[in-house]
Design a protein around this motif. Structure first.
Motif, PDB file in Angstrom:
ATOM      1  N   SER A 112       0.669  -0.735  -0.467  1.00  0.00           N
ATOM      2  CA  SER A 112       0.305  -0.193   0.243  1.00  0.00           C
ATOM      3  C   SER A 112       1.049   1.313   0.026  1.00  0.00           C
ATOM      4  CB  SER A 112      -0.735  -0.203   1.353  1.00  0.00           C
ATOM      5  OG  SER A 112      -1.871   0.995   0.990  1.00  0.00           O
ATOM      6  N   GLY A 123      -1.133   3.985  -0.494  1.00  0.00           N
ATOM      7  CA  GLY A 123      -2.189   4.823   0.180  1.00  0.00           C
ATOM      8  C   GLY A 123      -3.129   5.604  -0.233  1.00  0.00           C
ATOM      9  N   LYS A 143       0.176   8.281   4.043  1.00  0.00           N
ATOM     10  CA  LYS A 143      -0.368   7.644   3.370  1.00  0.00           C
ATOM     11  C   LYS A 143      -1.317   7.323   3.826  1.00  0.00           C
ATOM     12  CE  LYS A 143       0.411  11.390  -0.654  1.00  0.00           C
ATOM     13  NZ  LYS A 143       1.436  11.556  -2.172  1.00  0.00           N
ATOM     14  N   ALA A 144       0.093   5.574   3.529  1.00  0.00           N
ATOM     15  CA  ALA A 144      -1.212   4.321   3.651  1.00  0.00           C
ATOM     16  C   ALA A 144      -1.477   4.091   5.650  1.00  0.00           C
ATOM     17  CB  ALA A 144       0.099   3.569   4.107  1.00  0.00           C
ATOM     18  N   ALA A 180      -4.875   5.477   4.963  1.00  0.00           N
ATOM     19  CA  ALA A 180      -5.663   5.049   4.227  1.00  0.00           C
ATOM     20  C   ALA A 180      -6.377   3.359   4.663  1.00  0.00           C
ATOM     21  CB  ALA A 180      -5.739   4.187   2.336  1.00  0.00           C
TER      22      ALA A 180
END
Length: 331
Positions: A14, A16, A48-49, A52
């Protein structure tokens, strides 16, 4: 007693971004238990991950891979992109690390949000094939957003998943992803561009300079590349000059009192200056003068600069050298 069917489990890489999110949701919608792993180094973060993961409820593992990444980054098999970004070998390394975790934790396959043809270098058919081969997990990497136009994977052959519920996205248009995001009720997703400092021209220039002048460096030194002005004073010594108060504070947090020297001017607003790993007496005097030059002190005026070394705090009297006279040192 009847045996319940085995739950299919997949581990995804990921970033994100929207593609990562959609690839996981497509699998989850079709009864695959998904988890994510994301990697962090001084060149990219897990921010960002993590966001998410909170948004989707998908469990995320964050792993720092700086040591392994540097070994690859110094000599990537496929070379670099426009700057110091080794995208193809980067993906190979990440899948190799994720694959080992997949095996250790009983996942059935790996997946990612890559879309065929979306990126002209790293997401061509040949690049995706290279990544699979060099990851050591050829056939175990599923790309749900483009699966219908990619070779059949081992999980499909074994009946763990069906390509009927996967997609055939290709090319650089983001419209199919935006439409699918709407179906899943996903909004406020991050822009797909950016995130990796190795694609940044200025950062890459500083990193290249570091590679050329040092064989060994700390993670702190890599993080310092993000901040301030960088000046190479000689083959073994450079300084980082803060641009603003917030910049000064970031630099100060990365100061290592056991090895570095930190300069601050007395009596005038001015920058924090860091000299990683110290330097000769002559270079220390020069650095103090440069510190004064970037301050509010009058040009060529005599100033007092505090130099905090691993041994003591010393007060040095020097002339403030204006920035225009030392531009040749800038990296």
């Amino acid at each position: 007693m009847t045996n319940l069917p085995k739950k299919v489990r997949a581990l995804g890489l990921s970033s994100g971004g929207l593609d990562s999110i959609l690839s996981a949701l497509v699998l989850r919608k079709n009864n695959v238990e998904v988890e994510w792993i994301t990697f962090e180094t001084p060149f990219f973060s897990a921010e960002k991950a993590v966001k998410a993961s909170k948004t989707t409820g998908i469990h995320l593992t964050v792993k720092n891979i700086t040591e392994e990444y540097l070994a690859m980054l110094k000599n990537p098999n496929c070379g670099y992109g426009r700057n110091m970004n080794p995208c193809i070998d980067c993906h190979s390394l990440m899948f190799r690390i994720a694959g080992a975790i997949m095996e250790e934790n009983g996942f059935d396959f790996l997946f990612s949000g890559e879309v065929l043809g979306q990126r002209p270098m790293s997401q061509t058919l040949s690049s995706l094939s290279y990544v699979e081969k060099h990851s050591g997990y050829k056939g175990y990497i599923v790309r749900p957003l483009s699966a219908k136009i990619l070779p059949v994977t081992i999980p499909e052959k074994e009946g763990l998943i069906s390509r009927e519920f996967m997609l055939g996205f290709s090319g650089r248009s983001r419209k199919p992803q935006a439409a699918l995001a709407g179906e899943f009720g996903i909004s406020g997703y991050p822009n797909p561009a950016g995130g990796c400092l190795l694609t940044d021209k200025n950062y890459s220039g500083r990193l290249k300079d570091l590679f050329e002048h040092q064989k060994i460096f700390s993670e702190n030194e890599l993080n310092l590349l993000k901040h301030g002005r960088h000046l190479r004073l000689n083959q073994s010594t450079k300084i980082i000059v803060g641009r603003s108060q917030p910049d000064n504070e970031k630099i100060e947090r990365l100061f290592n009192p056991a090895s570095d020297i930190m300069f601050n001017i007395n009596g005038f607003p001015g920058p924090t200056v860091i000299m990683p790993n110290g330097g000769s007496r002559e270079i220390i005097i020069l650095a103090a003068s440069i510190c004064g030059g970037y301050s509010k002190a009058p040009e060529y005026s005599q100033i007092s600069v505090n130099a905090r070394t691993p041994q003591r705090i010393e007060n040095i009297k020097v002339l403030a050298i204006p920035p225009g006279k030392i531009r040749h040192f800038l990296i």
